[in-house]
Design a protein around this motif. Structure first.
Motif, PDB file in Angstrom:
ATOM      1  N   UNK A 172       0.852  -1.186   0.000  1.00 19.44           N
ATOM      2  CA  UNK A 172       0.000   0.000   0.000  1.00 19.44           C
ATOM      3  C   UNK A 172       0.890   1.239   0.000  1.00 19.44           C
ATOM      4  N   UNK A 173       0.632   2.119  -0.928  1.00 19.97           N
ATOM      5  CA  UNK A 173       1.453   3.316  -1.088  1.00 19.97           C
ATOM      6  C   UNK A 173       0.605   4.550  -0.823  1.00 19.97           C
ATOM      7  N   UNK A 174       1.082   5.408   0.062  1.00 21.72           N
ATOM      8  CA  UNK A 174       0.413   6.684   0.343  1.00 21.72           C
ATOM      9  C   UNK A 174       1.315   7.813  -0.145  1.00 21.72           C
ATOM     10  N   UNK A 175       0.773   8.669  -0.977  1.00 19.74           N
ATOM     11  CA  UNK A 175       1.542   9.780  -1.524  1.00 19.74           C
ATOM     12  C   UNK A 175       1.628  10.904  -0.504  1.00 19.74           C
ATOM     13  N   UNK A 176       2.831  11.416  -0.308  1.00 20.06           N
ATOM     14  CA  UNK A 176       3.041  12.487   0.645  1.00 20.06           C
ATOM     15  C   UNK A 176       2.947  13.866   0.017  1.00 20.06           C
ATOM     16  N   UNK A 177       3.047  14.912   0.840  1.00 22.27           N
ATOM     17  CA  UNK A 177       2.955  16.286   0.324  1.00 22.27           C
ATOM     18  C   UNK A 177       4.031  16.606  -0.720  1.00 22.27           C
ATOM     19  N   UNK A 178       5.207  16.007  -0.591  1.00 24.08           N
ATOM     20  CA  UNK A 178       6.283  16.305  -1.532  1.00 24.08           C
ATOM     21  C   UNK A 178       5.931  15.841  -2.945  1.00 24.08           C
ATOM     22  N   UNK A 179       5.242  14.713  -3.067  1.00 26.73           N
ATOM     23  CA  UNK A 179       4.844  14.230  -4.394  1.00 26.73           C
ATOM     24  C   UNK A 179       3.918  15.226  -5.066  1.00 26.73           C
ATOM     25  N   UNK A 180       2.928  15.714  -4.313  1.00 25.05           N
ATOM     26  CA  UNK A 180       1.978  16.669  -4.898  1.00 25.05           C
ATOM     27  C   UNK A 180       2.639  18.011  -5.154  1.00 25.05           C
ATOM     28  N   UNK A 181       3.613  18.371  -4.316  1.00 22.27           N
ATOM     29  CA  UNK A 181       4.354  19.613  -4.582  1.00 22.27           C
ATOM     30  C   UNK A 181       5.111  19.512  -5.902  1.00 22.27           C
ATOM     31  N   UNK A 182       5.711  18.347  -6.172  1.00 27.65           N
ATOM     32  CA  UNK A 182       6.411  18.156  -7.444  1.00 27.65           C
ATOM     33  C   UNK A 182       5.441  18.142  -8.614  1.00 27.65           C
ATOM     34  N   UNK A 183       4.253  17.551  -8.414  1.00 27.32           N
ATOM     35  CA  UNK A 183       3.266  17.525  -9.486  1.00 27.32           C
ATOM     36  C   UNK A 183       2.816  18.944  -9.845  1.00 27.32           C
ATOM     37  N   UNK A 184       2.569  19.768  -8.813  1.00 28.22           N
ATOM     38  CA  UNK A 184       2.196  21.162  -9.064  1.00 28.22           C
ATOM     39  C   UNK A 184       3.371  21.912  -9.689  1.00 28.22           C
ATOM     40  N   UNK A 185       4.589  21.567  -9.265  1.00 29.73           N
ATOM     41  CA  UNK A 185       5.786  22.203  -9.813  1.00 29.73           C
ATOM     42  C   UNK A 185       5.885  21.986 -11.322  1.00 29.73           C
ATOM     43  N   UNK A 186       5.538  20.800 -11.785  1.00 28.41           N
ATOM     44  CA  UNK A 186       5.569  20.522 -13.225  1.00 28.41           C
ATOM     45  C   UNK A 186       4.602  21.443 -13.969  1.00 28.41           C
ATOM     46  N   UNK A 187       3.398  21.615 -13.410  1.00 28.02           N
ATOM     47  CA  UNK A 187       2.409  22.485 -14.044  1.00 28.02           C
ATOM     48  C   UNK A 187       2.894  23.933 -14.065  1.00 28.02           C
ATOM     49  N   UNK A 188       3.451  24.391 -12.936  1.00 30.08           N
ATOM     50  CA  UNK A 188       3.969  25.761 -12.863  1.00 30.08           C
ATOM     51  C   UNK A 188       5.104  25.966 -13.859  1.00 30.08           C
ATOM     52  N   UNK A 189       5.964  24.965 -14.002  1.00 31.72           N
ATOM     53  CA  UNK A 189       7.081  25.068 -14.942  1.00 31.72           C
ATOM     54  C   UNK A 189       6.585  25.174 -16.377  1.00 31.72           C
ATOM     55  N   UNK A 190       5.554  24.396 -16.716  1.00 30.29           N
ATOM     56  CA  UNK A 190       4.978  24.469 -18.070  1.00 30.29           C
ATOM     57  C   UNK A 190       4.382  25.848 -18.324  1.00 30.29           C
ATOM     58  N   UNK A 191       3.668  26.391 -17.352  1.00 27.22           N
ATOM     59  CA  UNK A 191       3.097  27.731 -17.501  1.00 27.22           C
ATOM     60  C   UNK A 191       4.194  28.778 -17.663  1.00 27.22           C
ATOM     61  N   UNK A 192       5.260  28.643 -16.877  1.00 26.14           N
ATOM     62  CA  UNK A 192       6.374  29.600 -16.951  1.00 26.14           C
ATOM     63  C   UNK A 192       7.028  29.568 -18.326  1.00 26.14           C
ATOM     64  N   UNK A 193       7.281  28.364 -18.831  1.00 28.31           N
ATOM     65  CA  UNK A 193       7.930  28.250 -20.137  1.00 28.31           C
ATOM     66  C   UNK A 193       7.003  28.705 -21.265  1.00 28.31           C
ATOM     67  N   UNK A 194       5.696  28.539 -21.081  1.00 30.58           N
ATOM     68  CA  UNK A 194       4.751  28.991 -22.095  1.00 30.58           C
ATOM     69  C   UNK A 194       4.699  30.508 -22.168  1.00 30.58           C
ATOM     70  N   UNK A 195       4.793  31.172 -21.014  1.00 33.08           N
ATOM     71  CA  UNK A 195       4.738  32.633 -20.982  1.00 33.08           C
ATOM     72  C   UNK A 195       6.024  33.284 -21.487  1.00 33.08           C
ATOM     73  N   UNK A 196       7.132  32.568 -21.382  1.00 34.19           N
ATOM     74  CA  UNK A 196       8.418  33.188 -21.684  1.00 34.19           C
ATOM     75  C   UNK A 196       8.657  33.285 -23.190  1.00 34.19           C
ATOM     76  N   UNK A 197       8.946  34.485 -23.651  1.00 30.62           N
ATOM     77  CA  UNK A 197       9.404  34.721 -25.013  1.00 30.62           C
ATOM     78  C   UNK A 197      10.890  35.052 -24.919  1.00 30.62           C
ATOM     79  N   UNK A 198      11.719  34.107 -25.281  1.00 24.62           N
ATOM     80  CA  UNK A 198      13.160  34.266 -25.075  1.00 24.62           C
ATOM     81  C   UNK A 198      13.745  35.377 -25.932  1.00 24.62           C
ATOM     82  N   UNK A 199      13.243  35.532 -27.139  1.00 26.60           N
ATOM     83  CA  UNK A 199      13.723  36.616 -28.001  1.00 26.60           C
ATOM     84  C   UNK A 199      13.409  37.979 -27.374  1.00 26.60           C
TER      85      UNK A 199
END
Length: 211
Positions: A172-199
């Motif tokens: 039996x596996x219980x997911x801790x707060x760190x797992x969900x923090x990383x999952x949210x981190x992935x979403x935040x990273x995608x949003x950040x990269x989508x907003x960024x215009x490097x040029x």
């Protein structure tokens, strides 16, 4: 003083995909400039984009710190239970000939992502506030872009999800707060990269650098 040839070169930008040269022109906020050859987006300025990117980068850094110290997962089997943090996952390979793997894993899922977020905040925060770029901001942004393929938090969370599916058949596996923090981190990273215009970032660094 730059000559006519230097000014002409400064007015050109190259497509990162196909290397086609284009004359640099003002692009209205909300519009997009695409490569004529391959249709790659070259410029896509957005209103308050730098402020949003800095806020998302700061959020990602907070989530990363939370993911390091909070429990990542807890396993229950045969009446026994054990929880592990992200640091514990990294340290699991710290013995014997697998020790180099500890340094590589720690660098790619902890050190490089945090350092890259710090470099982005250092580069963009002063310009988001309307100030000149910080000293060596261009170098920091260049480093952050070079390290982007090596900051592998997204790959780690995907691998962890696949492993959890296999482990769940044995315990039996219980997911801790760190797992969900990383999952949210992935979403935040995608949003950040989508907003960024490097040029646009490079153009702003060039226009606001001290003369």
């Amino acid at each position: 003083m730059p000559g006519a040839e230097d000014r002409a070169l400064d007015a050109l930008i190259a497509c990162p995909t196909c290397d086609a040269l284009h004359r640099l022109a003002e692009v209205p906020v909300g519009a997009r400039a695409r490569c004529r050859r391959c249709a790659r987006v070259l410029l896509a300025p957005r209103q308050s984009a730098m402020t949003q990117i800095v806020m998302l980068a700061a959020t990602a850094a907070i989530l990363m710190v939370a993911a390091v110290f909070f429990p990542f997962l807890e396993i229950h089997a045969s009446g026994l239970s054990r929880w592990s943090s992200l640091l514990g996952v990294v340290a699991a390979f710290s013995e014997g000939w697998m020790l180099p793997l500890t340094f590589g894993l720690g660098a790619m899922i902890l050190v490089l992502p945090l350092a890259r977020l710090a470099a982005l905040i250092y580069t963009l925060a002063p310009m988001a506030l309307g100030h000149r770029p910080a000293p060596h901001a261009a170098l920091a942004f260049r480093w952050a872009e070079a390290m982007r393929p090596w900051a592998m938090v997204e790959i780690f969370i995907l691998g962890a999800a696949i492993s959890l599916v296999k482990i769940s058949a044995l315990a039996d596996v219980a997911l801790g707060p760190a797992f969900w923090a990383l999952a949210v981190l992935v979403v935040v990273t995608v949003l950040k990269d989508t907003l960024m215009c490097r040029m646009t970032v490079w153009k702003t660094l060039e226009e606001r650098r001290p003369s």
